[in-house]
Every structure is written in structure tokens, then in C-alpha cells.
Write a protein that holds these residues in place. Structure first.
Motif, PDB file in Angstrom:
ATOM      1  N   ILE A  11     -45.902  -9.287 -27.502  1.00  8.23           N
ATOM      2  CA  ILE A  11     -47.034 -10.593 -27.033  1.00  8.23           C
ATOM      3  C   ILE A  11     -46.863 -10.801 -25.757  1.00  8.23           C
ATOM      4  CG2 ILE A  11     -48.380 -12.788 -27.126  1.00  8.23           C
ATOM      5  CD1 ILE A  11     -48.458 -12.169 -30.199  1.00  8.23           C
ATOM      6  N   LEU A  12     -45.050 -11.185 -25.803  1.00 11.33           N
ATOM      7  CA  LEU A  12     -44.484 -11.960 -24.370  1.00 11.33           C
ATOM      8  C   LEU A  12     -44.054 -10.340 -23.521  1.00 11.33           C
ATOM      9  CD1 LEU A  12     -42.411 -13.390 -22.997  1.00 11.33           C
ATOM     10  CD2 LEU A  12     -40.724 -11.960 -23.807  1.00 11.33           C
ATOM     11  N   GLU A  13     -44.562  -9.676 -23.943  1.00  9.24           N
ATOM     12  CA  GLU A  13     -45.345  -7.939 -22.590  1.00  9.24           C
ATOM     13  C   GLU A  13     -46.536  -8.049 -21.978  1.00  9.24           C
ATOM     14  OE1 GLU A  13     -41.856  -6.251 -20.870  1.00  9.24           O
ATOM     15  OE2 GLU A  13     -41.136  -7.239 -22.808  1.00  9.24           O
ATOM     16  N   GLU A  14     -47.078  -8.902 -23.163  1.00  9.43           N
ATOM     17  CA  GLU A  14     -47.965  -8.543 -21.873  1.00  9.43           C
ATOM     18  C   GLU A  14     -48.304  -9.810 -21.662  1.00  9.43           C
ATOM     19  OE1 GLU A  14     -50.136  -6.728 -26.051  1.00  9.43           O
ATOM     20  OE2 GLU A  14     -50.403  -8.616 -25.828  1.00  9.43           O
ATOM     21  N   GLU A  15     -47.469 -11.027 -21.817  1.00 12.08           N
ATOM     22  CA  GLU A  15     -48.007 -11.893 -20.848  1.00 12.08           C
ATOM     23  C   GLU A  15     -47.415 -12.425 -19.763  1.00 12.08           C
ATOM     24  OE1 GLU A  15     -50.095 -14.722 -21.051  1.00 12.08           O
ATOM     25  OE2 GLU A  15     -50.356 -13.385 -22.919  1.00 12.08           O
ATOM     26  N   LYS A  16     -46.026 -11.086 -19.387  1.00 13.10           N
ATOM     27  CA  LYS A  16     -44.740 -10.122 -18.391  1.00 13.10           C
ATOM     28  C   LYS A  16     -46.179 -10.225 -17.352  1.00 13.10           C
ATOM     29  CE  LYS A  16     -40.213 -10.578 -20.081  1.00 13.10           C
ATOM     30  NZ  LYS A  16     -39.368  -9.053 -20.216  1.00 13.10           N
ATOM     31  N   LYS A  17     -46.819  -9.236 -17.504  1.00  9.02           N
ATOM     32  CA  LYS A  17     -47.948  -8.372 -17.136  1.00  9.02           C
ATOM     33  C   LYS A  17     -48.946  -8.682 -16.419  1.00  9.02           C
ATOM     34  CE  LYS A  17     -48.308  -3.380 -19.114  1.00  9.02           C
ATOM     35  NZ  LYS A  17     -47.942  -3.302 -20.301  1.00  9.02           N
ATOM     36  N   GLU A  18     -49.951 -10.040 -17.453  1.00  6.94           N
ATOM     37  CA  GLU A  18     -50.175 -10.657 -17.061  1.00  6.94           C
ATOM     38  C   GLU A  18     -50.047 -11.785 -15.526  1.00  6.94           C
ATOM     39  OE1 GLU A  18     -53.359 -11.134 -18.107  1.00  6.94           O
ATOM     40  OE2 GLU A  18     -54.660 -12.062 -17.098  1.00  6.94           O
ATOM     41  N   LYS A  53     -47.498 -10.938 -13.630  1.00  7.34           N
ATOM     42  CA  LYS A  53     -46.926  -9.599 -12.699  1.00  7.34           C
ATOM     43  C   LYS A  53     -48.178  -9.650 -11.555  1.00  7.34           C
ATOM     44  CE  LYS A  53     -43.148  -7.171 -13.565  1.00  7.34           C
ATOM     45  NZ  LYS A  53     -42.945  -5.821 -14.422  1.00  7.34           N
ATOM     46  N   LYS A  54     -49.185  -9.682 -12.372  1.00 10.69           N
ATOM     47  CA  LYS A  54     -50.740  -9.767 -12.611  1.00 10.69           C
ATOM     48  C   LYS A  54     -50.988 -10.509 -11.130  1.00 10.69           C
ATOM     49  CE  LYS A  54     -53.921  -8.037 -15.657  1.00 10.69           C
ATOM     50  NZ  LYS A  54     -54.397  -7.191 -15.858  1.00 10.69           N
ATOM     51  N   MET A  55     -50.933 -11.730 -11.713  1.00 12.66           N
ATOM     52  CA  MET A  55     -50.906 -13.060 -10.531  1.00 12.66           C
ATOM     53  C   MET A  55     -50.104 -13.249  -9.543  1.00 12.66           C
ATOM     54  SD  MET A  55     -53.123 -15.159 -14.007  1.00 12.66           S
ATOM     55  CE  MET A  55     -51.636 -15.564 -14.225  1.00 12.66           C
ATOM     56  N   GLY A  56     -49.055 -12.545  -9.705  1.00 14.36           N
ATOM     57  CA  GLY A  56     -48.108 -12.158  -8.402  1.00 14.36           C
ATOM     58  C   GLY A  56     -47.646 -13.392  -8.504  1.00 14.36           C
ATOM     59  N   ILE A  57     -46.995 -13.797  -9.769  1.00 11.45           N
ATOM     60  CA  ILE A  57     -46.180 -14.809 -10.271  1.00 11.45           C
ATOM     61  C   ILE A  57     -44.663 -14.533 -10.890  1.00 11.45           C
ATOM     62  CG2 ILE A  57     -45.769 -17.163 -11.972  1.00 11.45           C
ATOM     63  CD1 ILE A  57     -49.215 -17.404 -11.938  1.00 11.45           C
ATOM     64  N   ALA A  58     -43.822 -15.414  -9.987  1.00 16.80           N
ATOM     65  CA  ALA A  58     -42.518 -14.660 -10.136  1.00 16.80           C
ATOM     66  C   ALA A  58     -41.947 -15.757 -11.642  1.00 16.80           C
ATOM     67  CB  ALA A  58     -41.299 -15.607  -9.514  1.00 16.80           C
ATOM     68  N   PHE A  59     -41.176 -14.567 -12.249  1.00 19.18           N
ATOM     69  CA  PHE A  59     -40.307 -15.031 -13.528  1.00 19.18           C
ATOM     70  C   PHE A  59     -39.187 -13.883 -13.446  1.00 19.18           C
ATOM     71  CE2 PHE A  59     -43.770 -11.650 -14.524  1.00 19.18           C
ATOM     72  CZ  PHE A  59     -42.858 -10.796 -15.602  1.00 19.18           C
ATOM     73  N   LYS A  60     -38.403 -14.347 -14.526  1.00 20.40           N
ATOM     74  CA  LYS A  60     -37.406 -13.987 -14.968  1.00 20.40           C
ATOM     75  C   LYS A  60     -37.208 -12.734 -15.853  1.00 20.40           C
ATOM     76  CE  LYS A  60     -32.740 -14.048 -16.620  1.00 20.40           C
ATOM     77  NZ  LYS A  60     -31.796 -15.927 -16.867  1.00 20.40           N
ATOM     78  N   GLU A  61     -37.306 -11.140 -15.116  1.00 17.60           N
ATOM     79  CA  GLU A  61     -37.929  -9.913 -15.934  1.00 17.60           C
ATOM     80  C   GLU A  61     -36.761  -9.549 -16.857  1.00 17.60           C
ATOM     81  OE1 GLU A  61     -40.279  -7.020 -14.071  1.00 17.60           O
ATOM     82  OE2 GLU A  61     -40.192  -8.068 -12.035  1.00 17.60           O
ATOM     83  N   ASN A  62     -35.776  -9.656 -17.018  1.00 17.81           N
ATOM     84  CA  ASN A  62     -34.777  -9.367 -17.964  1.00 17.81           C
ATOM     85  C   ASN A  62     -34.427 -10.605 -18.966  1.00 17.81           C
ATOM     86  OD1 ASN A  62     -33.550 -10.823 -15.538  1.00 17.81           O
ATOM     87  ND2 ASN A  62     -31.532  -8.988 -15.578  1.00 17.81           N
ATOM     88  N   ILE A  63     -34.610 -11.831 -19.075  1.00 18.45           N
ATOM     89  CA  ILE A  63     -34.998 -12.366 -19.884  1.00 18.45           C
ATOM     90  C   ILE A  63     -34.364 -12.031 -20.756  1.00 18.45           C
ATOM     91  CG2 ILE A  63     -37.354 -12.968 -19.974  1.00 18.45           C
ATOM     92  CD1 ILE A  63     -36.749 -16.319 -20.016  1.00 18.45           C
ATOM     93  N   GLN A  64     -33.416 -12.822 -21.229  1.00 21.02           N
ATOM     94  CA  GLN A  64     -32.973 -12.421 -22.752  1.00 21.02           C
ATOM     95  C   GLN A  64     -33.754 -12.913 -23.832  1.00 21.02           C
ATOM     96  OE1 GLN A  64     -28.627 -13.006 -24.070  1.00 21.02           O
ATOM     97  NE2 GLN A  64     -27.725 -12.038 -22.334  1.00 21.02           N
ATOM     98  N   ILE A  65     -33.917 -11.795 -24.794  1.00 14.58           N
ATOM     99  CA  ILE A  65     -34.661 -12.200 -26.300  1.00 14.58           C
ATOM    100  C   ILE A  65     -33.179 -12.348 -27.330  1.00 14.58           C
ATOM    101  CG2 ILE A  65     -36.822 -11.801 -27.820  1.00 14.58           C
ATOM    102  CD1 ILE A  65     -37.407 -12.120 -24.810  1.00 14.58           C
ATOM    103  N   GLY A  66     -34.341 -13.715 -27.946  1.00 16.34           N
ATOM    104  CA  GLY A  66     -33.410 -13.490 -29.271  1.00 16.34           C
ATOM    105  C   GLY A  66     -34.277 -13.768 -30.532  1.00 16.34           C
ATOM    106  N   ILE A  67     -33.734 -14.180 -31.715  1.00 15.22           N
ATOM    107  CA  ILE A  67     -34.095 -14.767 -32.767  1.00 15.22           C
ATOM    108  C   ILE A  67     -33.671 -15.417 -33.502  1.00 15.22           C
ATOM    109  CG2 ILE A  67     -35.933 -12.908 -32.966  1.00 15.22           C
ATOM    110  CD1 ILE A  67     -33.692 -11.551 -35.753  1.00 15.22           C
ATOM    111  N   MET A  68     -34.042 -16.955 -34.104  1.00 15.56           N
ATOM    112  CA  MET A  68     -32.805 -17.411 -35.149  1.00 15.56           C
ATOM    113  C   MET A  68     -32.836 -16.452 -36.622  1.00 15.56           C
ATOM    114  SD  MET A  68     -33.179 -20.851 -34.384  1.00 15.56           S
ATOM    115  CE  MET A  68     -32.520 -21.905 -35.716  1.00 15.56           C
TER     116      MET A  68
END
Ligand code: PEP
Ligand code: MG
Length: 325
Positions: A157-164, A166-181
Motif C-alpha cells: 500500500i505504501l508503494e502504491e501511494e508513492k506511485k500515486e 509520483k504521478k501527481m508530481g509531488i515530492a517525497f523521500k523515495e528511499n524512506i526507511q521502513i520499520g516495524i514495532m
């Protein structure tokens, strides 16, 4: 802050034998950042985002959330800020979400389970975090993971939102670290598998004690069983840290135990990389860590893991460091 502790301000958190440890703060809102910085925090190890959702009568919009995350990230500059996605349910009630009454809320529809069930709320939050991620050093953390499937679904789901975005041309940190509790025994037990899928773990002892000991963390009648010194918990923690390190990942802890002066030496000996706690405990924890040799603590951790019960562990650790207190 007393005079002795004030001397710790500005010093690196490093053991006598030269191991660097990360010492971070737990916060619930941007208002808590001031106290964190006053205590010379090295970052935010747990931003409990659920507080943005509580004490109001409708869901916060993407824009409202974006502003809160951005504010914290900007105040913290280069320092890491681990934003935990919504952990609602259990003891944290949110009436407007209309979660049906449950027999066992702590075993129920909460946190990542709710986010994967109502992906609208999850997607909105992820978009807000991603958009804010360019304003600082953001990392994302998922709570209450109990299976590989949950983790993979959340990541998809996170990847899908990143793609979304990107499509809209909105900046975000592409290699953002992912962790879990790691706060559910099943996750601790399969932490070797989970470690392959993440950048880091953060051990949530508050829930890990509750689920390991089968003790409601709110039930004062059972508080004698709810102990952060129990060998069952300490053995689990030790194996979580080993599994993460074998996969080349770092491990933190953001449950209350992380700020316990008696347990810091043990976790240090087990190899814990990051401690996240209430801000007023930071400087004392730095003082403790700077006085210890990590190599010596490995033996202390090993000895602790052989003890039979929580009282033995607590007494052993109290006696060891009694001259320092
Ligand atoms: C934990 O369970 O240890 C934790 C840090 O999360 P919370 O206390 O918010 O459940
Ligand atoms: Mg928890």
C-alpha cells in the motif's frame, strides 16, 4: 534538570569502549518536541500519531496531518523522526471510527489490523507522511505487526501511494526507511523473517509484556505478573536483536523498559542500537551509558538470561549497580 545531568548536554552517547548508541524521545504531538530538545534528544524514536486522531469528532484530513508531521520534522532538522502509523483501538478509543465493541479490545481490531481493513484512513496518513518526508529525516513505522502478510500488505500500500504521488508530481523521500514495532510474540518469534523485509525494528515492551505474559497492561490486580524483568521477555528481546543483526538491520526499543536504568546495561549487552524514551529520562540514560563498557555488559546480559524469575533479575541488576546509585 539537575546540575549533574546538565553536564551530559552536548556529550555524545558513547560507551567507555567506544560504541555509539542512539538516544531518542517518544512524543505524542508537536508540542512535545520542545521538551525533547531541552533534554538534548538525538531524535524522535516514536511519534505516536494516534494522538492526532484522538479527542476530536472527525478524522483529521491529509492536510492537517501533513502540517503536524512537517512541524515535527522541521523542528528536528537532520535528526531522525520515526512516525508510527495509526495505533488506535485497545485502550485508545476513537468514537467517530465506530469500532464495534469487542470482548477483548487488546486482542482485537486495532493498529495495523484496522489500517489494512480501512485502507482509506491508512492511505491518507501515508500520503501525509510521504509529503512531509522532504522536510526532515523521516522514517515510517508500522505498529502491531503479527504476520509477514500484514507487513507485505502494508508495504504494498505504501508503494502504491508513492506511485500515486509520483504521478501527481509531488515530492517525497523515495528511499524512506521502513520499520516495524516488535510488540507481539508471533512477530518476535518470526523476527528472522520479518527482518528481511524492513530497515529496522523497534521493540515495544509495553505490549510485548502484555502479550507474552497474557496480562492486560491496564489491570492493576495483575501488575505482579506485568514485569519488564521477566526472563521470558528478556529472552525474546535477546533473540529479536540477534535476528535483526544477522539480517544486517538495526534495532531500537521504544517501550517503557528502554528508559529503565536497571535494564539499560542488559540491553546494551544484548546489542540494542537505539533507545527511545520519555524525554526526561534521556540525560540520565546518557550518563549511565557513558559509564559502561559494552563488552562487560555482554556477560551481564548472558547471566541475566539464566535467571529464573523477574524478582531474581531485578535483585541481580540492583545489586550490580548499587554503588552508582
Ligand atoms: C509499546 O507497546 O511498547 C509501545 C511503545 O507502544 P504503545 O505503548 O503506544 O502501545
Ligand atoms: Mg504498543
Amino acid at each position: 534538570i539537575n546540575k549533574e545531568l546538565r553536564k551530559q548536554v552536548g556529550l555524545p552517547t558513547i560507551t567507555k569502549d567506544g560504541y555509539k548508541i542512539e538516544l531518542l524521545s517518544n512524543i505524542g504531538s508537536p508540542k512535545d518536541v520542545e521538551l525533547a530538545l531541552k533534554n538534548d534528544t538525538e531524535g524522535i524514536g516514536l511519534f505516536r500519531s494516534e494522538f492526532i486522531f484522538m479527542n476530536r469528532n472527525c478524522k483529521p484530513s491529509e492536510e492537517e496531518q501533513f502540517q503536524e508531521y512537517k512541524e515535527v520534522l522541521e523542528c528536528m532538522g537532520d535528526k531522525p523522526v520515526i512516525i508510527r502509523t495509526l495505533d488506535i483501538g485497545g485502550d485508545k478509543e476513537v468514537p467517530y471510527l465506530k469500532i464495534p465493541k469487542e470482548m477483548n479490545p487488546f486482542l482485537g481490531y486495532r493498529a495495523i489490523r484496522l489500517c489494512l481493513g480501512d485502507t482509506e484512513i491508512f492511505r491518507t496518513q501515508l500520503k501525509a507522511i510521504l509529503r512531509a518526508s522532504v522536510f526532515g529525516n523521516a522514517k515510517i513505522m508500522f505498529p502491531m505487526i503479527s504476520t509477514m502478510k500484514e507487513l507485505k500488505d502494508a508495504k504494498r500500500i505504501l508503494e502504491e501511494e508513492k506511485k500515486e504521488l509520483k504521478k501527481m508530481g509531488i515530492a517525497f523521500k523515495e528511499n524512506i526507511q521502513i520499520g516495524i514495532m516488535i510488540e507481539i510474540p508471533s512477530a518476535a518469534i518470526i523476527s528472522d523473517l520479518l527482518a528481511r523485509e524492513v530497515d529496522f525494528f523497534s521493540i515495544g515492551t509495553n505490549d510485548l509484556i502484555q502479550y507474552t505474559m497474557a496480562v492486560d497492561r491496564m489491570n492493576s490486580k495483575l501488575s505482579h505478573l506485568y514485569s519488564q524483568y521477566h526472563p521470558a521477555l528478556l529472552r525474546l528481546i535477546s533473540s529479536i536483536i540477534k535476528n535483526a543483526h544477522e539480517a544486517g538491520k538495526w534495532v531500537g526499543m521504544c517501550g517503557e523498559a528502554a528508559g529503565d536504568p536497571k535494564l539499560i546495561p542488559v540491553f546494551l549487552g544484548m546489542g540494542l542500537d537505539e533507545f527511545s524514551m520519555n524525554s526526561p529520562s534521556i540525560l540520565n540514560s546518557r550518563y549511565i551509558i557513558r559509564g559502561l563498557n559494552k563488552k562487560d555488559m555482554e556477560q551481564i546480559a548472558e547471566n541475566t538470561l539464566k535467571l529464573e524469575n523477574a524478582i531474581e533479575v531485578e535483585n541481580y541488576l540492583s545489586d550490580l549497580f548499587s554503588d552508582d546509585e
